[in-house]
Design a protein around this motif. Structure first.
Motif, PDB file in Angstrom:
ATOM      1  N   VAL A   1       1.090  -3.143  -6.187  1.00  0.00           N
ATOM      2  CA  VAL A   1       1.082  -1.856  -5.488  1.00  0.00           C
ATOM      3  C   VAL A   1      -0.316  -1.255  -5.555  1.00  0.00           C
ATOM      4  O   VAL A   1      -0.900  -1.117  -6.633  1.00  0.00           O
ATOM      5  N   ARG A   2      -0.860  -0.913  -4.389  1.00  0.00           N
ATOM      6  CA  ARG A   2      -2.224  -0.373  -4.309  1.00  0.00           C
ATOM      7  C   ARG A   2      -2.221   0.971  -3.596  1.00  0.00           C
ATOM      8  O   ARG A   2      -1.406   1.230  -2.717  1.00  0.00           O
TER       9      ARG A   2
ATOM     10  N   LEU B   1       0.829  -1.198   0.000  1.00  0.00           N
ATOM     11  CA  LEU B   1       0.000   0.000   0.000  1.00  0.00           C
ATOM     12  C   LEU B   1       0.866   1.251   0.000  1.00  0.00           C
ATOM     13  O   LEU B   1       1.825   1.353   0.778  1.00  0.00           O
ATOM     14  N   VAL B   2       0.544   2.191  -0.882  1.00  0.00           N
ATOM     15  CA  VAL B   2       1.300   3.443  -0.982  1.00  0.00           C
ATOM     16  C   VAL B   2       0.325   4.616  -0.917  1.00  0.00           C
ATOM     17  O   VAL B   2      -0.833   4.494  -1.301  1.00  0.00           O
ATOM     18  N   PRO B   3       0.794   5.787  -0.445  1.00  0.00           N
ATOM     19  CA  PRO B   3      -0.147   6.880  -0.168  1.00  0.00           C
ATOM     20  C   PRO B   3      -0.567   7.743  -1.349  1.00  0.00           C
ATOM     21  O   PRO B   3      -1.522   8.502  -1.231  1.00  0.00           O
ATOM     22  N   THR B   4       0.130   7.662  -2.486  1.00  0.00           N
ATOM     23  CA  THR B   4      -0.220   8.523  -3.617  1.00  0.00           C
ATOM     24  C   THR B   4      -0.124   7.766  -4.931  1.00  0.00           C
ATOM     25  O   THR B   4       0.606   6.775  -5.053  1.00  0.00           O
ATOM     26  N   ALA B   5      -0.841   8.280  -5.912  1.00  0.00           N
ATOM     27  CA  ALA B   5      -0.781   7.694  -7.250  1.00  0.00           C
ATOM     28  C   ALA B   5       0.615   7.845  -7.850  1.00  0.00           C
ATOM     29  O   ALA B   5       1.098   6.954  -8.555  1.00  0.00           O
ATOM     30  N   SER B   6       1.291   8.968  -7.570  1.00  0.00           N
ATOM     31  CA  SER B   6       2.651   9.166  -8.081  1.00  0.00           C
ATOM     32  C   SER B   6       3.597   8.119  -7.518  1.00  0.00           C
ATOM     33  O   SER B   6       4.444   7.572  -8.239  1.00  0.00           O
ATOM     34  N   MET B   7       3.435   7.819  -6.216  1.00  0.00           N
ATOM     35  CA  MET B   7       4.287   6.802  -5.600  1.00  0.00           C
ATOM     36  C   MET B   7       3.973   5.427  -6.163  1.00  0.00           C
ATOM     37  O   MET B   7       4.868   4.600  -6.369  1.00  0.00           O
ATOM     38  N   GLN B   8       2.708   5.185  -6.448  1.00  0.00           N
ATOM     39  CA  GLN B   8       2.298   3.915  -7.041  1.00  0.00           C
ATOM     40  C   GLN B   8       2.968   3.725  -8.406  1.00  0.00           C
ATOM     41  O   GLN B   8       3.514   2.659  -8.700  1.00  0.00           O
ATOM     42  N   GLU B   9       2.952   4.766  -9.209  1.00  0.00           N
ATOM     43  CA  GLU B   9       3.579   4.694 -10.527  1.00  0.00           C
ATOM     44  C   GLU B   9       5.096   4.534 -10.422  1.00  0.00           C
ATOM     45  O   GLU B   9       5.712   3.760 -11.168  1.00  0.00           O
ATOM     46  N   GLU B  10       5.702   5.240  -9.486  1.00  0.00           N
ATOM     47  CA  GLU B  10       7.156   5.173  -9.347  1.00  0.00           C
ATOM     48  C   GLU B  10       7.606   3.774  -8.927  1.00  0.00           C
ATOM     49  O   GLU B  10       8.553   3.220  -9.490  1.00  0.00           O
ATOM     50  N   LEU B  11       6.927   3.193  -7.926  1.00  0.00           N
ATOM     51  CA  LEU B  11       7.326   1.859  -7.475  1.00  0.00           C
ATOM     52  C   LEU B  11       7.063   0.815  -8.558  1.00  0.00           C
ATOM     53  O   LEU B  11       7.858  -0.121  -8.727  1.00  0.00           O
ATOM     54  N   ALA B  12       5.970   0.970  -9.288  1.00  0.00           N
ATOM     55  CA  ALA B  12       5.709   0.046 -10.391  1.00  0.00           C
ATOM     56  C   ALA B  12       6.823   0.127 -11.429  1.00  0.00           C
ATOM     57  O   ALA B  12       7.254  -0.896 -11.991  1.00  0.00           O
ATOM     58  N   SER B  13       7.332   1.343 -11.679  1.00  0.00           N
ATOM     59  CA  SER B  13       8.426   1.501 -12.639  1.00  0.00           C
ATOM     60  C   SER B  13       9.725   0.887 -12.129  1.00  0.00           C
ATOM     61  O   SER B  13      10.625   0.585 -12.912  1.00  0.00           O
TER      62      SER B  13
END
Length: 341
Positions: A156-157, A138-150
């Motif tokens: 990642v949710r 679980l991550v707190p922002t959509a930007s963090m979600q995209e970064e970790l996926a990259s």
């Protein structure tokens, strides 16, 4: 009713976004009739984390952690931090075939690199390994979600944050009345990774006010004598400081969210920040915050923004929604065993 066990190395008496989030979500879930317990450093031998002594690292064995999990008999396990307790809980869960979720609160690779010559990719490699066995991270922002996926993190949710709108609310200016305005406020840890000096170096009118403590406080106070360093403040006193500010300045480039920004917005205070993860996810309405690579320009622009718009925007961040997302992400502890059967 569900029984949820939250494992965290970050806990009281620490004052930070991780602790506030876990406490608030626990209260929300218990208010709905769920049973929430915490596996924290309380009750274990601990030692201070190097360069971050407020965090106490636990000295404990896998057997002890296994005993705690067996005693609690949770329906769901959430591992919130990547410290000793998180590592041991992860080990026990994998050994016993228990499914679990994790969360990514802190940019440890950048924090470590700011203090020691350790490449961020080494630390990201460790974090990929740590979170890789979780059913969801679980991550707190959509930007963090995209970064970790990259960075090849899987499952990642999004798990956003909330704010107590009754505690942090607009009101009359009661503080800083004897200081030249405008009053520019920073609240948070005073440490190198928070980039506080970028705020202190700004050539802008008014008084810079720092609320919080940390290892860089003494040095920065000596170097910037015109700024006001008030130390740690909590409760109603902190609420008064927020609502008495004209602009809240968030200079960090390494936070994953930045709870203090929504506390400021809820208090009716526009925010100035860099256009990075956290601020760009929170300050989506240009009427309540200013984002710019020139932080001084962002401050000047934020001074023209509406306090009413700031408050209205903050109302969209609730702990109820945060708890909803947390519940949706949880998995039954026996899910891993069932899939293997």
């Amino acid at each position: 009713m569900r029984k949820v066990l939250i494992v965290t190395d970050a806990w009281l008496p620490q004052t930070n976004g991780v602790v506030r989030c876990l406490e608030a979500v626990g209260r929300e879930l218990m208010g709905r009739g769920h049973e929430v317990s915490y596996l924290t450093p309380e009750g274990f031998w601990t030692f201070p984390m190097p360069t971050y002594p407020e965090i106490r690292l636990s000295l404990v064995t896998p057997m002890t952690i296994g005993q705690v999990i067996a005693r609690e008999a949770p329906d769901h396990i959430h591992i919130a931090t990547e410290g000793p307790l998180g590592l041991l809980a992860r080990f026990v869960c994998l050994e016993q075939g228990l499914a679990f979720t994790t969360s990514y609160h802190t940019r440890f690779p950048e924090y470590v690199a700011a203090r020691m010559p350790i490449p961020t990719e080494w630390t990201y490699g460790f974090l990929r390994w740590f979170h890789g066995s979780a059913a969801a991270t679980l991550v707190p922002t959509a930007s963090m979600q995209e970064e970790l996926a990259s960075r090849q993190f899987g499952h990642v949710r999004l798990w956003t944050r909330g704010v107590d709108h009754s505690c942090f609310s607009p009101g009359p200016k009661s503080e800083f009345l004897d200081l030249p305005g405008p009053h520019l406020l920073y609240v948070g840890r005073v440490a190198v990774e928070k980039n506080v000096e970028a705020f202190l170096k700004l050539d802008v009118p008014g008084t810079k006010i720092i609320v919080g403590d940390g290892p860089a406080r003494a040095e920065l106070k000596a170097r910037y004598p015109d700024a006001m360093f008030l130390g740690l403040r909590t409760g109603e006193e902190l609420s008064r400081l927020y609502r008495s500010a004209d602009v809240f300045v968030f200079p960090s480039r390494t936070d994953t969210f930045g709870n203090v920004m929504i506390e400021a917005l809820a208090s009716g205070v526009p925010v100035a920040a860099y256009p990075v993860t956290g601020p760009r996810d929170i300050l989506t309405d240009p009427a309540c915050g200013a984002l710019d690579e020139d932080l001084g320009f962002a401050v000047i622009r934020a001074l023209t923004l509406s306090r009413e718009a700031a408050r209205a925007h903050a109302l969209g961040f609730t702990w109820a929604r945060c708890a909803d997302l947390f519940l949706e992400a949880l998995v039954p502890v026996r899910e891993a065993a069932a899939k293997a059967a």
